[in-house]
Design a protein around this motif. Structure first.
Motif, PDB file in Angstrom:
ATOM      1  N   GLY A  75       1.229  -1.079  -0.113  1.00  0.00           N
ATOM      2  CA  GLY A  75       0.163   0.254   0.165  1.00  0.00           C
ATOM      3  C   GLY A  75       1.075   1.134  -0.073  1.00  0.00           C
ATOM      4  N   ASN A  76       1.719   1.102   0.979  1.00  0.00           N
ATOM      5  CA  ASN A  76       2.737   2.105   0.803  1.00  0.00           C
ATOM      6  C   ASN A  76       3.949   2.492  -0.091  1.00  0.00           C
ATOM      7  N   LEU A  77       4.352   1.172  -0.512  1.00  0.00           N
ATOM      8  CA  LEU A  77       5.034   1.951  -1.560  1.00  0.00           C
ATOM      9  C   LEU A  77       4.328   2.203  -2.722  1.00  0.00           C
ATOM     10  N   HIS A  78       3.057   1.454  -2.900  1.00  0.00           N
ATOM     11  CA  HIS A  78       2.391   2.425  -4.461  1.00  0.00           C
ATOM     12  C   HIS A  78       2.768   4.006  -4.193  1.00  0.00           C
ATOM     13  N   LEU A  79       3.100   4.658  -2.981  1.00  0.00           N
ATOM     14  CA  LEU A  79       3.487   5.816  -3.205  1.00  0.00           C
ATOM     15  C   LEU A  79       4.378   6.553  -3.367  1.00  0.00           C
ATOM     16  N   ILE A  80       5.684   5.742  -3.999  1.00  0.00           N
ATOM     17  CA  ILE A  80       6.812   6.107  -4.157  1.00  0.00           C
ATOM     18  C   ILE A  80       6.470   6.707  -5.529  1.00  0.00           C
ATOM     19  N   ASN A  81       6.107   6.488  -6.407  1.00  0.00           N
ATOM     20  CA  ASN A  81       6.108   7.347  -7.261  1.00  0.00           C
ATOM     21  C   ASN A  81       5.875   9.022  -6.980  1.00  0.00           C
ATOM     22  N   GLY A  82       4.627   8.964  -7.073  1.00  0.00           N
ATOM     23  CA  GLY A  82       3.925  10.163  -6.909  1.00  0.00           C
ATOM     24  C   GLY A  82       4.681  11.512  -5.500  1.00  0.00           C
ATOM     25  N   LEU A  83       5.637   9.994  -5.165  1.00  0.00           N
ATOM     26  CA  LEU A  83       6.045  11.030  -3.768  1.00  0.00           C
ATOM     27  C   LEU A  83       6.871  11.589  -4.448  1.00  0.00           C
ATOM     28  N   TYR A  84       7.989  11.024  -5.008  1.00  0.00           N
ATOM     29  CA  TYR A  84       9.729  11.508  -5.982  1.00  0.00           C
ATOM     30  C   TYR A  84       8.971  12.645  -6.316  1.00  0.00           C
ATOM     31  N   ASP A  85       7.908  12.689  -7.002  1.00  0.00           N
ATOM     32  CA  ASP A  85       7.616  13.994  -8.094  1.00  0.00           C
ATOM     33  C   ASP A  85       7.226  14.789  -7.439  1.00  0.00           C
ATOM     34  N   ALA A  86       6.051  14.596  -6.223  1.00  0.00           N
ATOM     35  CA  ALA A  86       6.351  15.983  -5.575  1.00  0.00           C
ATOM     36  C   ALA A  86       7.708  16.665  -4.503  1.00  0.00           C
ATOM     37  N   HIS A  87       8.605  15.904  -4.244  1.00  0.00           N
ATOM     38  CA  HIS A  87      10.346  15.957  -3.454  1.00  0.00           C
ATOM     39  C   HIS A  87      10.129  16.534  -4.752  1.00  0.00           C
ATOM     40  N   ARG A  88      10.322  16.543  -6.382  1.00  0.00           N
ATOM     41  CA  ARG A  88      11.306  17.336  -6.916  1.00  0.00           C
ATOM     42  C   ARG A  88      10.428  18.572  -7.530  1.00  0.00           C
ATOM     43  N   SER A  89       9.547  18.659  -7.276  1.00  0.00           N
ATOM     44  CA  SER A  89       8.529  19.455  -8.026  1.00  0.00           C
ATOM     45  C   SER A  89       8.613  21.113  -6.246  1.00  0.00           C
ATOM     46  N   MET A  90       9.645  19.825  -5.356  1.00  0.00           N
ATOM     47  CA  MET A  90       9.399  20.950  -4.549  1.00  0.00           C
ATOM     48  C   MET A  90       7.598  21.340  -3.753  1.00  0.00           C
ATOM     49  N   ALA A  91       7.126  20.353  -3.392  1.00  0.00           N
ATOM     50  CA  ALA A  91       5.791  20.770  -2.930  1.00  0.00           C
ATOM     51  C   ALA A  91       6.222  19.702  -1.218  1.00  0.00           C
ATOM     52  N   PRO A  92       5.875  20.637   0.185  1.00  0.00           N
ATOM     53  CA  PRO A  92       5.415  20.820   0.732  1.00  0.00           C
ATOM     54  C   PRO A  92       3.997  19.192   1.343  1.00  0.00           C
ATOM     55  N   VAL A  93       4.671  18.132   1.277  1.00  0.00           N
ATOM     56  CA  VAL A  93       3.671  16.487   1.345  1.00  0.00           C
ATOM     57  C   VAL A  93       4.104  16.004   2.651  1.00  0.00           C
ATOM     58  N   ARG A 146      11.479  22.890   4.218  1.00  0.00           N
ATOM     59  CA  ARG A 146      12.635  22.458   2.995  1.00  0.00           C
ATOM     60  C   ARG A 146      11.636  23.003   1.692  1.00  0.00           C
ATOM     61  N   SER A 147      10.182  22.510   1.960  1.00  0.00           N
ATOM     62  CA  SER A 147       9.909  22.457   0.761  1.00  0.00           C
ATOM     63  C   SER A 147       9.533  21.156  -0.593  1.00  0.00           C
ATOM     64  N   GLY A 148       9.119  20.245   0.675  1.00  0.00           N
ATOM     65  CA  GLY A 148       9.219  19.109  -0.263  1.00  0.00           C
ATOM     66  C   GLY A 148       9.102  17.328   0.779  1.00  0.00           C
ATOM     67  N   VAL A 149       9.113  16.518   0.285  1.00  0.00           N
ATOM     68  CA  VAL A 149       7.855  15.870   1.198  1.00  0.00           C
ATOM     69  C   VAL A 149       9.330  14.811   2.795  1.00  0.00           C
ATOM     70  N   ALA A 150       8.103  14.252   3.753  1.00  0.00           N
ATOM     71  CA  ALA A 150       8.362  13.947   4.552  1.00  0.00           C
ATOM     72  C   ALA A 150       7.897  12.962   5.042  1.00  0.00           C
ATOM     73  N   VAL A 151       8.039  11.883   5.663  1.00  0.00           N
ATOM     74  CA  VAL A 151       7.486  10.540   5.415  1.00  0.00           C
ATOM     75  C   VAL A 151       7.699  10.787   6.907  1.00  0.00           C
ATOM     76  N   VAL A 152       6.431   9.576   7.698  1.00  0.00           N
ATOM     77  CA  VAL A 152       6.091   9.178   9.164  1.00  0.00           C
ATOM     78  C   VAL A 152       5.566   7.514   8.386  1.00  0.00           C
ATOM     79  N   SER A 153       6.341   6.480   9.387  1.00  0.00           N
ATOM     80  CA  SER A 153       6.001   5.524   9.077  1.00  0.00           C
ATOM     81  C   SER A 153       5.384   5.471  10.316  1.00  0.00           C
ATOM     82  N   LEU A 154       4.644   4.738  10.407  1.00  0.00           N
ATOM     83  CA  LEU A 154       3.319   4.645  11.649  1.00  0.00           C
ATOM     84  C   LEU A 154       2.724   2.976  11.701  1.00  0.00           C
ATOM     85  N   PRO A 155       3.219   2.108  12.794  1.00  0.00           N
ATOM     86  CA  PRO A 155       2.688   0.730  12.939  1.00  0.00           C
ATOM     87  C   PRO A 155       1.253   0.660  13.240  1.00  0.00           C
ATOM     88  N   GLY A 156       0.052  -0.364  12.874  1.00  0.00           N
ATOM     89  CA  GLY A 156      -0.669   0.327  13.284  1.00  0.00           C
ATOM     90  C   GLY A 156      -1.874  -0.173  14.606  1.00  0.00           C
TER      91      GLY A 156
END
Length: 580
Positions: free
Chosen positions: A78-96, A152-162
């Motif tokens: 599920g979260n692996l599917h996020l990775i391509n869109g997050l790469y795009d957001a990060h390189r676009s300097m979008a705070p996500v 820093r205008s980019g992506v930050a990721v928090v991993s949280l066990p259920g």
């Protein structure tokens, strides 16, 4: 006060940071957070069909607002599917902020079902990626992640066990005031003094602008007038700098047009303003170069600089202008404006003859009519590939329109999910997805998201039954096209079957009426336009070095693309040249 779970605390902090939506797909490890959203009226859960679409949607929202947006994926796949869109957001300097929920904490490291290590996996496409392994880490880890994403205008990721998300949050936790906006950055006096001396000593100055000129249009125009400089731009700078610009000489790069290439190569001093333009083959190596950028890591990584200036473009120009002596010699500027108009005259002619009768339909004609019919404040999301070319050359900026694409990451399938994020921001604003058939079909499932939420996105589908850009790359390399063709269905029929408005256009005379009908429709609509697969594009200057390493739109044997209403702008700018 009732005790909160970690999930509830997580959601409350997102709300305090200004997040109004969390895009994602539900799943077991994510359930405590989704349930906390269900019980919180200040934030909505947006259910997409693929997590990649969730990340693209959040990235588009963040690019349009400059504020934090968020997405989420359940453990493992599920979260692996996020990775391509997050790469795009990060390189676009979008705070996500991305929530990567995780397997039960006691099972981490045992090759448990669906186990991955998201805190490691997302490290390359984020400024911050950390695992919460204890409730006592909340809220500090989440607050730190938010500060990284915004600051820093980019992506930050928090991993949280259920299981951690479902536990009670500890009492007396410190939830500090969150920073939700970036400050301005002014360069030091030594740098502005040196730059002023370089400008005063230079005979011919050219400005080349990127997305870092956002909010600095007035300052760039005033400065260009002061030093009589032609102004070129990169693709990401187009929407910010081309409108109301009497110094415009077009765009450089693989999608370029006009005289921007000549202006950057024939000057004495080239000033790069807020651009991380990646194609060094299009930049000169024999002129003096200054770069101004708010991101110090951008300075000098594309070309050898004679001066690096760390600062916002607007603040830098405001501090610089009083130190710069006005120039009176317009000869270089006027010569570049004339070259620009002449260059556009040549490429326009190929697409002004019997274009309304040409079959299959010229995609250039589609882009031109779309530009005329779209709203003055429309948001365009643009698929990577040939749609980038048509958007670069035909969409007319005016200071109110926005153009979002995967311009730095170059991913397929970005336009539709980015349109979802753009439309959720404002249902009353026109959002147009300029989709290629390859990109659209890759994430076509999320067309159903438009229907589910009745989002009035208008998908304008350039349907040439091929991966046109890839075919061009093969031609450049001397290879026959292979594996690039599609056997496409009637996409309009699919749209109607899904519950949206669908129109198929096969003749040029049907086009304008079909676009108007789609724009009038109050819900989601798709216009399936059968376009000429042989309509390709070349940049204004080509060398083997430019083609090498990135063959995008660099064919040596195909037609020049048109440039829409930009010729009219160039002609009008010629009126600024004094008559002797």
């Amino acid at each position: 006060m009732a005790k909160r779970t970690v999930a509830e605390q997580f959601v409350d902090i997102l709300v305090r940071a200004g997040v109004q939506r969390l895009y994602g797909v539900v799943g077991d490890s994510l359930n405590p957070v989704v349930d906390a959203i269900r019980r919180n009226s200040a934030i909505d859960w947006i259910q997409v069909r693929h997590e990649e679409a969730a990340a693209f949607a959040a990235g588009a929202e963040a690019q349009l607002t400059g504020s934090l947006a968020a997405c989420a994926g359940s453990c493992g796949p599920g979260n692996l599917h996020l990775i391509n869109g997050l790469y795009d957001a990060h390189r676009s300097m979008a705070p996500v902020l991305a929530l990567a929920s995780h397997i039960p904490s006691s099972e981490i490291g045992t090759s448990f079902f669906q186990e991955t290590h998201p805190d490691r996996l997302f490290a390359e496409c984020s400024h911050y990626s950390e695992l919460i392994s204890s409730p006592r880490q909340m809220p500090r880890v989440l607050q730190t992640a938010i500060q990284h994403a915004i600051g820093r205008s980019g992506v930050a990721v928090v991993s949280l066990p259920g299981d951690i998300a479902a536990e009670q949050a500890p009492e007396r936790t410190i939830e500090h005031a969150l920073v939700t906006a970036r400050p301005s950055v002014r360069p030091g006096d030594a740098e502005t003094d040196k730059l002023a001396r370089m400008i005063n000593e230079a005979g011919k100055v050219t400005l080349f602008c990127g997305s870092g000129t956002a909010g600095a249009h007035a300052e760039v125009m005033e400065f260009a007038e002061r030093v009589k400089a032609p102004v070129g731009h990169a693709l990401r700078g187009k929407e910010w700098i081309q409108y109301n610009n009497p110094f415009d000489v077009g765009m450089s790069g693989l999608l370029g047009y006009g005289a921007a290439y000549e202006a950057t190569h024939e000057c004495d001093l080239l000033i790069l303003l807020g651009t991380d333009f990646p194609y060094e083959a299009f930049l000169p190596d024999d002129v003096t170069i200054v770069q101004v950028d708010v991101r110090p890591e951008h300075l000098g990584r594309r070309s050898t600089l004679d001066l690096a200036v760390w600062g916002d473009v607007r603040e830098t120009l405001r501090g610089l202008m009083p130190k710069v002596q006005p120039k009176t010699d317009r000869r270089f500027l006027d010569r570049m404006l004339k070259k620009h108009a002449d260059a556009l005259e040549g490429v326009v002619k190929a697409y002004t003859r019997k274009v309304e009768k040409h079959l299959p339909i010229h995609p250039e004609y589609v882009a031109s009519v779309l530009d005329e019919e779209a709203a003055p404040d429309a948001v365009f999301t643009v698929d990577t590939g040939m749609c980038n070319v048509w958007a670069a050359r035909y969409l007319t900026p005016n200071g109110r329109r926005r153009v979002i694409g995967s311009f730095s990451h170059g991913s397929m399938a970005n336009a539709l999910p980015q349109a979802i994020g753009a439309q959720f921001l404002d249902r009353g604003r026109q959002v147009v997805s300029m989709s290629g058939d390859g990109g659209f079909t890759m994430l076509m499932g999320d067309f159903l998201t438009l229907v589910q939420y009745d989002l009035p996105v208008k998908v304008v589908l350039f349907n040439n039954s091929s991966l046109g850009m890839v075919e061009l790359e093969m031609l450049v390399s001397g290879l026959p096209s292979y594996g690039t063709g599609y056997r496409n269905p009637d996409f309009a029929a699919i749209a109607r079957a899904a519950g949206a408005h669908g129109i198929r256009v096969e003749k040029p005379k049907q086009l304008r009426r079909a676009l108007r009908e789609a724009f009038r429709h109050k819900g989601p609509a798709l216009v399936d336009i059968v376009t000429d697969p042989n309509a390709l594009s070349i940049p204004p200057k080509i060398s083997a070095e430019m083609v090498s390493g990135f063959a995008l739109s660099a064919g040596k044997m195909v037609l020049d693309g048109g440039v829409g209403r930009m010729l009219q702008l160039a002609r009008s700018n010629l009126r600024n040249i004094p008559r002797m």
